[in-house]
Design an enzyme around this catalytic site. Sequence first.
Site, PDB file in Angstrom:
ATOM      1  N   SER A   7       1.042  -1.064   0.165  1.00  0.00           N
ATOM      2  CA  SER A   7      -0.143  -0.528  -0.193  1.00  0.00           C
ATOM      3  C   SER A   7       0.765   1.254  -0.290  1.00  0.00           C
ATOM      4  CB  SER A   7      -0.621   0.115   1.333  1.00  0.00           C
ATOM      5  OG  SER A   7      -1.464   1.242   1.459  1.00  0.00           O
ATOM      6  N   HIS A  31      -1.535  -1.683  -3.815  1.00  0.00           N
ATOM      7  CA  HIS A  31      -3.044  -1.163  -3.067  1.00  0.00           C
ATOM      8  C   HIS A  31      -3.299  -0.090  -3.123  1.00  0.00           C
ATOM      9  CE1 HIS A  31      -5.686  -2.047   0.696  1.00  0.00           C
ATOM     10  NE2 HIS A  31      -5.752  -1.294   0.728  1.00  0.00           N
ATOM     11  N   ASP A  33      -4.933   3.516  -1.249  1.00  0.00           N
ATOM     12  CA  ASP A  33      -5.868   4.196  -0.332  1.00  0.00           C
ATOM     13  C   ASP A  33      -6.370   5.234  -0.130  1.00  0.00           C
ATOM     14  OD1 ASP A  33      -6.027   1.485   1.406  1.00  0.00           O
ATOM     15  OD2 ASP A  33      -3.924   2.453   1.983  1.00  0.00           O
ATOM     16  N   MET A  35      -8.278   8.685   0.892  1.00  0.00           N
ATOM     17  CA  MET A  35      -9.846   8.142   2.098  1.00  0.00           C
ATOM     18  C   MET A  35     -10.062   9.898   1.859  1.00  0.00           C
ATOM     19  SD  MET A  35      -6.953   7.061   5.026  1.00  0.00           S
ATOM     20  CE  MET A  35      -5.986   6.334   4.537  1.00  0.00           C
ATOM     21  N   HIS A  64      -8.822   0.935  -3.038  1.00  0.00           N
ATOM     22  CA  HIS A  64      -9.750   0.731  -1.480  1.00  0.00           C
ATOM     23  C   HIS A  64     -10.139   1.934  -1.234  1.00  0.00           C
ATOM     24  CE1 HIS A  64      -9.043  -0.240   3.074  1.00  0.00           C
ATOM     25  NE2 HIS A  64     -10.583   0.170   2.574  1.00  0.00           N
ATOM     26  N   MET A  66     -12.349   4.343   0.736  1.00  0.00           N
ATOM     27  CA  MET A  66     -12.673   5.069   2.253  1.00  0.00           C
ATOM     28  C   MET A  66     -13.186   6.538   2.126  1.00  0.00           C
ATOM     29  SD  MET A  66      -9.174   3.256   4.241  1.00  0.00           S
ATOM     30  CE  MET A  66      -8.062   3.174   2.475  1.00  0.00           C
ATOM     31  N   MET A 135     -10.898  -5.345   7.566  1.00  0.00           N
ATOM     32  CA  MET A 135     -10.226  -4.938   8.382  1.00  0.00           C
ATOM     33  C   MET A 135      -9.182  -5.369   9.727  1.00  0.00           C
ATOM     34  SD  MET A 135      -9.676  -2.463   6.032  1.00  0.00           S
ATOM     35  CE  MET A 135      -8.978  -0.550   6.636  1.00  0.00           C
ATOM     36  N   ASP A 173      -6.242  -5.522   5.440  1.00  0.00           N
ATOM     37  CA  ASP A 173      -5.432  -4.574   5.580  1.00  0.00           C
ATOM     38  C   ASP A 173      -4.786  -4.063   6.901  1.00  0.00           C
ATOM     39  OD1 ASP A 173      -4.913  -2.448   4.602  1.00  0.00           O
ATOM     40  OD2 ASP A 173      -6.324  -1.748   3.209  1.00  0.00           O
TER      41      ASP A 173
HETATM   42  C1  DX5 Z   1      -5.384   1.813   6.176  1.00  0.00           C
HETATM   43  C2  DX5 Z   1      -5.434   1.448   4.748  1.00  0.00           C
HETATM   44  C3  DX5 Z   1      -4.186   0.781   4.543  1.00  0.00           C
HETATM   45  C4  DX5 Z   1      -2.776   0.861   4.794  1.00  0.00           C
HETATM   46  C5  DX5 Z   1      -2.381   0.203   6.194  1.00  0.00           C
HETATM   47  O1  DX5 Z   1      -6.594   2.160   6.612  1.00  0.00           O
HETATM   48  O2  DX5 Z   1      -6.495   1.270   4.266  1.00  0.00           O
HETATM   49  O3  DX5 Z   1      -4.545   0.030   3.760  1.00  0.00           O
HETATM   50  O4  DX5 Z   1      -2.055   1.200   4.503  1.00  0.00           O
HETATM   51  O5  DX5 Z   1      -0.636   0.014   6.593  1.00  0.00           O
HETATM   52  P1  DX5 Z   1      -0.657  -0.401   7.535  1.00  0.00           P
HETATM   53  O6  DX5 Z   1       0.370  -1.960   6.954  1.00  0.00           O
HETATM   54  O7  DX5 Z   1       0.798   0.520   7.832  1.00  0.00           O
HETATM   55  O8  DX5 Z   1      -0.997  -0.607   8.426  1.00  0.00           O
HETATM   56 ZN    ZN Z   2      -6.180  -0.085   1.848  1.00  0.00          ZN
END
Ligand code: DX5
Ligand code: ZN
Length: 218
Positions: A7, A31, A33, A35, A64, A66, A135, A173
Amino acid sequence: MKLIAPSILSADICTVAEQLPELENETEWLHLDVMDGDYVPNITFGFPVIKSLRDKTRLFFDTHLMIAKPERYFARFAEAGSNQITFHAETASDIGAAIRAVKVLGCRVGLAVNNNIDVETVFPFLPELDLVLVMGTDAGFGGQEFNEGNIEKIRLIKRKILEEELDVLVSVDCGVNAQNGKRLFAAGADVLVAGSAVFAEGSPAENLRELKKRFGIE
Ligand code: DX5
Ligand code: ZN
């Protein structure tokens, strides 16, 4: 199937493009992310960053979301180059319609189960899904600790998928690290998303190689 999806949340976004060729030698997925500062209290990146990365790699883009009301943006994330779009169950007003909307765009579709959401929420939708994203802790930040209670969710969802003989991947994740990865795969994960374990320090490709060795994949 067993793979690690790095990610880029924990990466330096200015250098990640240079690291992509090396990452391609170690894995097949990236991946991404997204947000929005609304569904989660953090903001990352959107279409232009994904589109720019798209031209630079053949990695499978595992996006992903969010974000609140993700249906508004499925087409834009598909256009930007996402191969798979995962959204959180409680963010869509009509989960079934949202799943179909992603599929119509030609993308694989995933449904995410946040830390405070029961895994049973996704059961009715399994036959239509390509992936369930469990998660490890609250979505929104990298570098958090895995909540051990969520291992049971991985077992439950895997059991259900096997019982129903479905072709759905289980991805995990948040909080994945060198210590817990093997246990997460053993509990039923097919994909482990790793942010800080890959990008926090040193060479991402080397970190990925090391994790794969530890988890006994390839
Ligand atoms: C956080 C993301 C993850 C994040 C995980 O909400 O969805 O994908 O990158 O990070 P680590 O592996 O550091 O927990
Ligand atoms: Zn993620």
